[in-house]
Design an enzyme around this catalytic site. Structure first.
Site, PDB file in Angstrom:
ATOM      1  N   GLY A 196       0.834  -1.209   0.000  1.00  0.00           N
ATOM      2  CA  GLY A 196       0.000   0.000   0.000  1.00  0.00           C
ATOM      3  C   GLY A 196       0.864   1.253   0.000  1.00  0.00           C
ATOM      4  N   ASP A 221       5.276  -8.153  -8.364  1.00  0.00           N
ATOM      5  CA  ASP A 221       4.412  -7.696  -9.464  1.00  0.00           C
ATOM      6  C   ASP A 221       3.710  -6.381  -9.141  1.00  0.00           C
ATOM      7  OD1 ASP A 221       3.017  -9.188  -7.525  1.00  0.00           O
ATOM      8  OD2 ASP A 221       1.365  -9.561  -8.885  1.00  0.00           O
ATOM      9  N   GLY A 222       3.234  -6.221  -7.908  1.00  0.00           N
ATOM     10  CA  GLY A 222       2.584  -4.965  -7.527  1.00  0.00           C
ATOM     11  C   GLY A 222       3.573  -3.810  -7.582  1.00  0.00           C
ATOM     12  N   THR A 249      10.464 -11.594  -5.747  1.00  0.00           N
ATOM     13  CA  THR A 249       9.308 -12.265  -5.158  1.00  0.00           C
ATOM     14  C   THR A 249       9.651 -13.705  -4.863  1.00  0.00           C
ATOM     15  OG1 THR A 249       7.062 -13.041  -5.444  1.00  0.00           O
ATOM     16  CG2 THR A 249       8.324 -12.736  -7.449  1.00  0.00           C
ATOM     17  N   ILE A 250       9.326 -14.082  -3.670  1.00  0.00           N
ATOM     18  CA  ILE A 250       9.592 -15.450  -3.255  1.00  0.00           C
ATOM     19  C   ILE A 250       8.723 -16.429  -4.049  1.00  0.00           C
ATOM     20  CG2 ILE A 250       7.857 -15.602  -1.442  1.00  0.00           C
ATOM     21  CD1 ILE A 250      10.104 -16.636   0.323  1.00  0.00           C
ATOM     22  N   ASP A 251       7.595 -15.929  -4.561  1.00  0.00           N
ATOM     23  CA  ASP A 251       6.655 -16.804  -5.264  1.00  0.00           C
ATOM     24  C   ASP A 251       7.093 -17.140  -6.686  1.00  0.00           C
ATOM     25  OD1 ASP A 251       5.070 -16.804  -3.055  1.00  0.00           O
ATOM     26  OD2 ASP A 251       3.600 -15.382  -3.823  1.00  0.00           O
ATOM     27  N   ARG A 296       0.244 -17.564  -3.059  1.00  0.00           N
ATOM     28  CA  ARG A 296      -1.181 -17.209  -3.085  1.00  0.00           C
ATOM     29  C   ARG A 296      -1.782 -17.441  -4.466  1.00  0.00           C
ATOM     30  NH1 ARG A 296      -2.614 -11.970   0.257  1.00  0.00           N
ATOM     31  NH2 ARG A 296      -1.718 -13.319   1.834  1.00  0.00           N
TER      32      ARG A 296
HETATM   33  N1  LIG Z   1      -1.348  -1.245  -9.650  1.00  0.00           N
HETATM   34  C1  LIG Z   1      -0.488  -0.620  -8.841  1.00  0.00           C
HETATM   35  N2  LIG Z   1      -0.109   0.645  -9.093  1.00  0.00           N
HETATM   36  C2  LIG Z   1       0.750   1.284  -8.287  1.00  0.00           C
HETATM   37  N3  LIG Z   1       1.295   0.731  -7.194  1.00  0.00           N
HETATM   38  C3  LIG Z   1       0.958  -0.515  -6.882  1.00  0.00           C
HETATM   39  C4  LIG Z   1       0.067  -1.273  -7.695  1.00  0.00           C
HETATM   40  N4  LIG Z   1      -0.084  -2.493  -7.131  1.00  0.00           N
HETATM   41  C5  LIG Z   1       0.691  -2.494  -6.035  1.00  0.00           C
HETATM   42  N5  LIG Z   1       1.326  -1.314  -5.890  1.00  0.00           N
HETATM   43  C6  LIG Z   1       2.231  -0.934  -4.814  1.00  0.00           C
HETATM   44  O1  LIG Z   1       3.373  -1.771  -4.800  1.00  0.00           O
HETATM   45  C7  LIG Z   1       3.747  -2.067  -3.464  1.00  0.00           C
HETATM   46  C8  LIG Z   1       3.918  -3.546  -3.260  1.00  0.00           C
HETATM   47  O2  LIG Z   1       2.824  -4.235  -3.827  1.00  0.00           O
HETATM   48  P1  LIG Z   1       2.345  -5.679  -3.320  1.00  0.00           P
HETATM   49  O3  LIG Z   1       1.924  -5.579  -1.912  1.00  0.00           O
HETATM   50  O4  LIG Z   1       1.385  -6.156  -4.322  1.00  0.00           O
HETATM   51  O5  LIG Z   1       3.667  -6.554  -3.311  1.00  0.00           O
HETATM   52  P2  LIG Z   1       4.527  -7.128  -4.507  1.00  0.00           P
HETATM   53  O6  LIG Z   1       5.397  -6.069  -5.043  1.00  0.00           O
HETATM   54  O7  LIG Z   1       3.620  -7.778  -5.505  1.00  0.00           O
HETATM   55  O8  LIG Z   1       5.435  -8.169  -3.774  1.00  0.00           O
HETATM   56  P3  LIG Z   1       5.041  -9.639  -3.297  1.00  0.00           P
HETATM   57  O9  LIG Z   1       5.916 -10.544  -4.058  1.00  0.00           O
HETATM   58  O10 LIG Z   1       5.352  -9.673  -1.867  1.00  0.00           O
HETATM   59  O11 LIG Z   1       3.580  -9.861  -3.591  1.00  0.00           O
HETATM   60  C9  LIG Z   1       2.699  -1.447  -2.563  1.00  0.00           C
HETATM   61  O12 LIG Z   1       3.230  -0.278  -1.991  1.00  0.00           O
HETATM   62  C10 LIG Z   1       1.555  -1.134  -3.486  1.00  0.00           C
HETATM   63  O13 LIG Z   1       0.876   0.043  -3.092  1.00  0.00           O
HETATM   64  O1  LIG Z   2       1.449 -11.810   4.972  1.00  0.00           O
HETATM   65  P1  LIG Z   2       2.108 -10.982   3.941  1.00  0.00           P
HETATM   66  O2  LIG Z   2       3.264 -10.214   4.435  1.00  0.00           O
HETATM   67  O3  LIG Z   2       1.133 -10.136   3.183  1.00  0.00           O
HETATM   68  O4  LIG Z   2       2.759 -11.969   2.890  1.00  0.00           O
HETATM   69  C1  LIG Z   2       2.121 -13.095   2.393  1.00  0.00           C
HETATM   70  C2  LIG Z   2       2.245 -13.186   0.926  1.00  0.00           C
HETATM   71  O5  LIG Z   2       3.529 -12.891   0.455  1.00  0.00           O
HETATM   72  C3  LIG Z   2       3.867 -13.757  -0.604  1.00  0.00           C
HETATM   73  O6  LIG Z   2       4.876 -14.576  -0.179  1.00  0.00           O
HETATM   74  C4  LIG Z   2       4.409 -12.965  -1.736  1.00  0.00           C
HETATM   75  O7  LIG Z   2       5.564 -12.297  -1.307  1.00  0.00           O
HETATM   76  C5  LIG Z   2       2.623 -14.560  -0.902  1.00  0.00           C
HETATM   77  O8  LIG Z   2       2.822 -15.886  -1.290  1.00  0.00           O
HETATM   78  C6  LIG Z   2       1.894 -14.505   0.390  1.00  0.00           C
HETATM   79  O9  LIG Z   2       0.543 -14.615   0.174  1.00  0.00           O
HETATM   80 MG   LIG Z   3       2.637  -9.684  -5.515  1.00  0.00          MG
END
Ligand SMILES: Nc1ncnc2c1ncn2[C@@H]1O[C@H](COP(=O)(O)OP(=O)(O)OP(=O)(O)O)[C@@H](O)[C@H]1O
Ligand SMILES: O=P(O)(O)OC[C@H]1O[C@](O)(CO)[C@@H](O)[C@@H]1O
Ligand SMILES: [Mg+2]
Length: 480
Positions: A196, A221-222, A249-251, A296
């Site tokens: 977030g 990805d986020g 990403t660990i996934d 997930r």
């Molecule tokens: N569509 C988007 N546009 C802009 N920022 C985003 C978007 N989606 C996610 N983010 C931002 O990217 C950050 C990380 O996103 P997220 O929680 O989805 O983890 P992630 O990068 O996918 O890593 P993980 O492998 O742990 O899932 C957050 O600060 C979130 O607000």
């Molecule tokens: O509890 P948190 O910190 O959101 O992380 C859990 C998530 O993180 C991930 O490992 C991705 O980083 C997902 O497989 C899992 O759902």
């Molecule tokens: Mg993600």
């Protein structure tokens, strides 16, 4: 003369191309934003019969800044000339072809590595941030970005605290060659992380007011979606700032790349849980050991850990539909394993069965349903449930992963200095390349259950294809 030969940045022509041995791309002239698509033959392609490439070139500062200056790399002072990457060095993505099929263009990427010419002068100010869940190797990446930047002559490296929100919410931490010593031995992220808190305007305001030349974003990805938005806003404001992602990403669910750092470490650590499960399962009569692992949306950790352990009887992942009940269901299969050998080891990814989407927990659900199933049959069993989910991501990297972190971090810095932006470093066919962020946005890599990894796992565990055994879901209750 080809655009390669004169060292101009190349932009991929997105139009589909006919079979041709030429590399089709768009050459950007340094003094003009006008780019005309034209075929370019890389200098090293000789003779006929070679398949065509579709070169995915990362955006470059010159694409939107006409007056950007070029300098000889500071690394020229310490490296032999032949250790620099040539402008025409590319890496192919598709190396497996069916020669009987109509040929298509092969995806290709610029090889990562240091260039002789750079587009950032001495005294670069850089910022590094990590976002999303933690993952083994983040600290190595932070350390190696920092060290590599100082090798190039950067003046300041800032660590942004706790993810994207840290750009505008908290003070930035200065990273120095001394402060990063030993980080590679630590799990987590020394900068902290968060989900977030993405406020594009405020993030780019902070980048602009603090005069940041290079931004390094470590995340999944986020995070990459956010990174791409930052890049676009930086271009819109015409800032001379390179924005780079290092995929974390660990996934292992990031598209295009072979694997993300931390994944292999997580799989290794998951082995320990599976070994423990196996030991438990084989120590008691009629014992079922159930291990829940992360994943997930993508089941790579579960799939690879189960395959590597060779002790797993059944692996459930989000990508494959299954039924718990009925003669073709998971519980009947577990019972069959108990009958055959007196124990059964089950690995389940947290997203399997998609009950996580409704706030459920597949591990707990599976445990409860298993107990009820055998209670209904008046059969006494032992059930051991292991949930090592956070344990597998809070550790430092294993050897290969650590090397991968170093490669990715250095590649990111080399690419930034070479003037590229809006790209991610990443491994393709075991080679480090620059991948345009655009290609990674909005796609999540999944285990392809029709392909070899999953088929190999099924061959090894002997578990059935649940999808084709759906005849009897109604005999003793509902599905998942
Ligand atoms: N569509 C988007 N546009 C802009 N920022 C985003 C978007 N989606 C996610 N983010 C931002 O990217 C950050 C990380 O996103 P997220 O929680 O989805 O983890 P992630 O990068 O996918 O890593 P993980 O492998 O742990 O899932 C957050 O600060 C979130 O607000
Ligand atoms: O509890 P948190 O910190 O959101 O992380 C859990 C998530 O993180 C991930 O490992 C991705 O980083 C997902 O497989 C899992 O759902
Ligand atoms: Mg993600």
């Amino acid at each position: 003369m080809s655009a390669f030969a004169i060292g101009l940045p190349l932009k991929v022509d997105k139009q589909p191309h006919k079979w041709s041995r030429n590399l089709c791309c768009t050459a950007a002239t340094p003094n003009s934003n006008l780019r005309k698509p034209r075929p370019v033959t890389p200098p090293n392609v000789k003779g006929g019969g070679l398949p065509p490439f579709k070169l995915h070139v990362a955006p470059h500062l010159r694409d939107y800044l006409q007056a950007v200056q070029q300098y000889p790399s500071p690394l020229l002072r310490t490296r032999r000339h032949n250790t620099f990457v040539q402008p025409a060095d590319i890496i192919l993505r598709d190396i497996s072809l069916n020669v009987d099929q109509t040929p298509t263009q092969l995806d290709a990427f610029l090889k990562a590595g240091p260039r002789r010419n750079v587009y950032h002068a001495n005294g670069v100010r850089a910022a590094v941030v990590s976002c999303g869940g933690i993952c083994p190797g983040i600290n190595t990446v932070i350390k190696e970005i920092t060290l590599c930047l100082f090798r190039y002559g950067a003046s300041k490296v800032f660590g942004v605290r706790h993810g994207y929100r840290g750009f505008y919410n908290s003070h930035w931490q200065e990273l120095t060659e001394e402060s990063v010593v030993g980080l590679n031995k630590m799990g987590g992220s020394v900068l902290g992380s968060s989900r977030g808190g993405f406020d594009l305007e405020r993030i780019v305001d902070a980048i602009e007011t603090r005069r940041i030349d290079q931004v390094y974003v470590i995340g999944g990805d986020g995070t990459i979606m956010g990174c791409h938005k930052i890049f676009e806003e930086v271009v819109r404001r015409r800032l001379k700032t390179s924005v780079i992602s290092i995929p974390k990403t660990i996934d292992n669910d990031i598209a295009v790349i072979d694997r993300s750092f931390g994944f292999e470490t997580a799989v290794d650590e998951a082995q320990r849980a599976i070994n423990a499960a196996y030991t438990e399962a084989t120590s008691f009569p009629d014992c079922i050991a159930l291990v829940k692992l992360m994943g997930r949306n993508s089941g790579f950790i579960a799939c690879h850990a189960a395959l590597a352990s060779e002790e797993v009887d059944c692996c459930l992942i989000p990508e494959e539909e299954f039924v718990l009940h009925g003669s073709g269901g998971v519980l009947a299969y577990v019972e069959q394993k108990l009958n055959e050998k007196g124990h059964c080891v089950v690995v389940v990814a947290e997203g399997a069965g998609h009950i996580k989407d409704q706030g459920g927990d597949i591990g707990v659900h599976l445990m409860n349903e298993t107990k009820k199933y055998f209670a209904r049959k008046n059969r006494e069993i032992s059930l051991k449930y292991l949930d090592p989910t956070y344990q597998i991501r809070a550790i430092p990297t294993t050897t290969h992963d650590n090397i991968l972190c170093i490669l990715l971090a250095h590649a990111a810095v080399h690419g930034a200095y070479a003037g590229y932006t809006g790209f991610s470093s990443g491994l393709i066919n075991s080679r480090n390349v620059f991948i345009p962020l655009e290609m990674l946005v909005g796609i999540q890599k999944k285990v392809d259950t029709m392909q070899s990894d999953w088929q190999r796992l099924r061959m090894s565990t002997g578990q059935p294809d649940w999808f084709f055994q759906e005849d009897d879901m109604s005999t003793d209750g509902a599905g998942v």
